[in-house]
Design an enzyme around this catalytic site. Structure first.
Site, PDB file in Angstrom:
ATOM      1  N   CYS A 146       0.809  -1.224   0.000  1.00 19.00           N
ATOM      2  CA  CYS A 146       0.000   0.000   0.000  1.00 19.00           C
ATOM      3  C   CYS A 146       0.844   1.277   0.000  1.00 19.00           C
ATOM      4  O   CYS A 146       0.359   2.344  -0.366  1.00 19.00           O
ATOM      5  CB  CYS A 146      -0.949   0.010   1.192  1.00 19.00           C
ATOM      6  SG  CYS A 146      -2.132  -1.352   1.180  1.00 19.00           S
ATOM      7  N   HIS A 194      -3.248   7.441   1.960  1.00 16.79           N
ATOM      8  CA  HIS A 194      -3.660   6.120   1.500  1.00 16.79           C
ATOM      9  C   HIS A 194      -5.074   5.869   1.988  1.00 16.79           C
ATOM     10  O   HIS A 194      -5.382   6.084   3.156  1.00 16.79           O
ATOM     11  CB  HIS A 194      -2.691   5.061   2.037  1.00 16.79           C
ATOM     12  CG  HIS A 194      -3.179   3.661   1.842  1.00 16.79           C
ATOM     13  ND1 HIS A 194      -3.665   3.207   0.634  1.00 16.79           N
ATOM     14  CD2 HIS A 194      -3.259   2.610   2.707  1.00 16.79           C
ATOM     15  CE1 HIS A 194      -4.022   1.938   0.763  1.00 16.79           C
ATOM     16  NE2 HIS A 194      -3.785   1.556   1.999  1.00 16.79           N
ATOM     17  N   ASN A 211     -10.072   0.056  -0.412  1.00 14.80           N
ATOM     18  CA  ASN A 211      -8.611   0.093  -0.343  1.00 14.80           C
ATOM     19  C   ASN A 211      -8.051  -0.480  -1.641  1.00 14.80           C
ATOM     20  O   ASN A 211      -8.125  -1.679  -1.880  1.00 14.80           O
ATOM     21  CB  ASN A 211      -8.137  -0.723   0.862  1.00 14.80           C
ATOM     22  CG  ASN A 211      -6.625  -0.673   1.053  1.00 14.80           C
ATOM     23  OD1 ASN A 211      -5.879  -0.284   0.167  1.00 14.80           O
ATOM     24  ND2 ASN A 211      -6.173  -1.089   2.224  1.00 14.80           N
TER      25      ASN A 211
END
Length: 323
Positions: free
Chosen positions: A114, A250, A280
């Site tokens: 990520c 993020h 996500n």
């Protein structure tokens, strides 16, 4: 005078299939209310059968080229941040290079889960500052839906697919904090924490595997480390949180996003939030949010933007740039 890596263009692509929270009620014990209350996610996009990570990246790359008014051969390098490349090798980036019709330069992947886009952005900045490349396309692209364990209600509801792209261009500027472009980079990792967020597959196992996550532990590390790396990056740039126009974090979980903003002393009115629509998307989440933020007229030239992310590894970092 200082060479800066300045944003020239941005773009994104989301697969056509939109998956609402209600879809998961058919396969696991969950509800829309449960998912929204714990993550802020309302829907996400899933790639179609046969649609690969490089396919998404090519679409996002073409959108960024159009935004920048450039062609593929105006680009010197492509860096793709991904944990879900089409093959073990060659890199997704070389497939994007071919798919865009780019006939020169070089391309490679970066894998920091990520946090991948932050690491790729740092690499692009270094290439430009070092004179290796004049224009670098940085892409975050993922098909995380292919890593899901559809019996694990704590993880399968969180992730989505997509891609975002940013084009950085070398410009000679004054060397002050008022310059456009990347002003500072802060990168970190701690391999001792690999067990709390990982995929239990790979070359050594002979299977792709599934994503495994200890949610409470990830949350605990995330808020602390994201606020810390953002502060460090701002200090490196001789700036403070008061100078920030936008945080583009993020997009993992709304509670992490809110907690990080709070630790930085900033209100949510200064945060670009897309997690409700995208879920996500790992390395794709920041460039997706940057592209959406610009398209919605929020991020404008001259704005000071802080991006920060944490992912498996653990790997985390932040970039401060003036749009």
């Amino acid at each position: 005078m200082t060479i800066r890596a300045v944003v020239r263009g941005v773009g994104h692509y989301l697969p056509e299939r939109v998956v609402p929270n209600s879809w998961f009620e058919e396969i696991v014990e969950t509800s829309n209310e449960w998912i929204v209350s714990r993550s802020g996610i309302e829907r996400r996009h899933f790639a179609a059968e046969g649609q690969t990570t490089s396919d998404l990246a090519i679409r996002a790359g073409n959108a960024a080229l159009a935004d920048a008014g450039l062609t593929a051969d105006d680009i010197d390098a492509i860096i793709v941040a991904t944990s879900t490349a089409d093959f073990t090798f060659p890199s997704a980036a070389t497939m994007v290079q071919a798919g865009l019709g780019m006939t020169k330069g070089f391309a490679f992947d970066v894998q920091a889960v990520c946090a991948g886009f932050i690491f790729a952005l740092g690499n692009a900045d270094a290439l430009i500052r070092g004179g290796v490349a004049k224009r670098v396309m940085v892409i975050g692209a993922e098909t995380f839906s292919r890593l899901m364990d559809w019996t694990d209600r704590t993880t399968c509801v969180l992730f989505g697919d997509g891609a975002g792209a940013l084009i950085l261009e070398a410009q000679e500027l004054s060397g002050t904090t008022e310059d456009r472009g990347v002003l500072s980079v802060d990168l970190n990792s701690d391999g001792r924490q690999k067990g709390i967020l990982h995929v239990d597959g790979g070359v050594s196992t002979g299977v792709v595997g599934h994503l495994r996550m200890e949610g409470k532990e990830v949350f605990r590390h995330a808020v602390e480390k994201l606020a810390s790396t953002a502060k460090t990056a701002l200090e490196k740039a001789d700036l403070t949180a008061e100078d920030v126009d936008w945080i583009v974090p993020h997009q993992a979980n709304i509670r992490i996003i809110e907690g990080t903003a709070r630790k930085m002393g900033l209100g949510m009115d200064k945060v670009i939030v897309t997690v409700q629509d995208h879920g996500n998307t790992s390395a794709a989440s920041i460039p997706l949010a940057l592209s959406v933020g610009k398209a919605e007229g929020k991020i404008r030239q001259g704005d000071l933007v802080v991006t920060e992310a944490i992912g498996g590894g653990l790997a985390w970092g932040a970039v401060v740039l003036r749009w």
